[in-house]
Design a protein around this motif. Structure first.
Motif, PDB file in Angstrom:
ATOM      1  N   PRO A 279       0.796  -1.229   0.000  1.00  0.00           N
ATOM      2  CA  PRO A 279       0.000   0.000   0.000  1.00  0.00           C
ATOM      3  C   PRO A 279       0.831   1.284   0.000  1.00  0.00           C
ATOM      4  CG  PRO A 279      -0.918  -1.575   1.549  1.00  0.00           C
ATOM      5  CD  PRO A 279       0.396  -2.136   1.071  1.00  0.00           C
TER       6      PRO A 279
ATOM      7  N   ASP B 271       1.907   1.811  -3.508  1.00  0.00           N
ATOM      8  CA  ASP B 271       0.730   2.192  -4.296  1.00  0.00           C
ATOM      9  C   ASP B 271       0.360   3.657  -4.072  1.00  0.00           C
ATOM     10  OD1 ASP B 271       0.642  -0.410  -5.225  1.00  0.00           O
ATOM     11  OD2 ASP B 271      -0.941  -1.030  -3.838  1.00  0.00           O
ATOM     12  N   GLU B 272       0.531   4.146  -2.850  1.00  0.00           N
ATOM     13  CA  GLU B 272       0.249   5.553  -2.539  1.00  0.00           C
ATOM     14  C   GLU B 272       1.333   6.477  -3.094  1.00  0.00           C
ATOM     15  OE1 GLU B 272      -0.435   6.052   1.663  1.00  0.00           O
ATOM     16  OE2 GLU B 272      -1.918   4.427   1.673  1.00  0.00           O
TER      17      GLU B 272
ATOM     18  N   ARG C 148       2.328  10.066  -6.854  1.00  0.00           N
ATOM     19  CA  ARG C 148       3.031  11.268  -6.403  1.00  0.00           C
ATOM     20  C   ARG C 148       4.350  11.477  -7.151  1.00  0.00           C
ATOM     21  NH1 ARG C 148       3.316  10.697  -0.118  1.00  0.00           N
ATOM     22  NH2 ARG C 148       4.212  12.783  -0.320  1.00  0.00           N
TER      23      ARG C 148
END
Length: 180
Positions: A34, A37-38, A42
């Motif tokens: 995760p 993935d975050e 960005r």
């Protein structure tokens, strides 16, 4: 202005690639993460070393081969090399020096991260004082030999500040800020 972030998956004994740049060890550790993935949305641009760009791919022999983050990211890439290929590569700009590469990647990234890929480029960015952050996924494996995350015998001490320490099932992630 964009920040430079060095990201890598590393073995517990400090290697990001096996002997000869082998990345096949990583395949079983590329599962859901995760924090990664975050991070991916960005990222506005990549600053990549020539060996990393032309090297082994942990996604070899899969539909994701040759794609940044296994196809999870696309955008401008800036490859630092003294030997640019004669045939253009889509979305890739070849640059001959670190300063040009950093400036071009930052301009392309806008307010997002420039993700640095490659141990030697990361070392050069750190030495030049332009590396802002480091994101490492530590995979539960000992490789014993290969390409180290940072390798600078006789180098200086660099102070880091932990930004986060999230865990994923396959790896422990460490996010650090370079402070000096």
């Amino acid at each position: 202005m964009a920040k430079l972030l060095y990201s890598a998956t590393m073995s517990v004994d400090g290697f990001i690639a096996g002997p000869g740049g082998d990345m096949s060890w990583m395949t079983e550790y590329l599962g859901p993460n995760p924090a990664v993935d975050e991070l991916i949305p960005r990222i506005g641009a990549l600053l990549v070393g020539a060996r990393t760009f032309g090297g082994d791919d942990p996604y070899r022999d899969t539909p994701q081969e040759g794609e940044a983050f296994g196809g999870g990211w696309s955008g401008p890439q800036f490859v630092l090399t003294h030997h640019a290929p004669e045939v253009p590569v889509p979305d890739v700009t070849f640059v001959g020096d670190l300063e040009t590469g950093v400036n071009a990647a930052k301009a392309a990234a806008g307010e997002r991260y420039v993700n640095v890929l490659g141990a030697d480029i990361a070392r050069q960015c750190l030495a030049a004082g332009v590396l802002d952050e480091i994101f490492i996924s530590v995979a539960p494996v000992l490789l014993g030999d290969g390409v180290r995350l940072f390798d600078q015998p006789g180098g200086r001490t660099v102070k880091l500040e932990r930004l986060s320490l999230p865990a994923a099932p396959e790896a422990t992630n460490v996010w650090l800020r370079v402070v000096g």
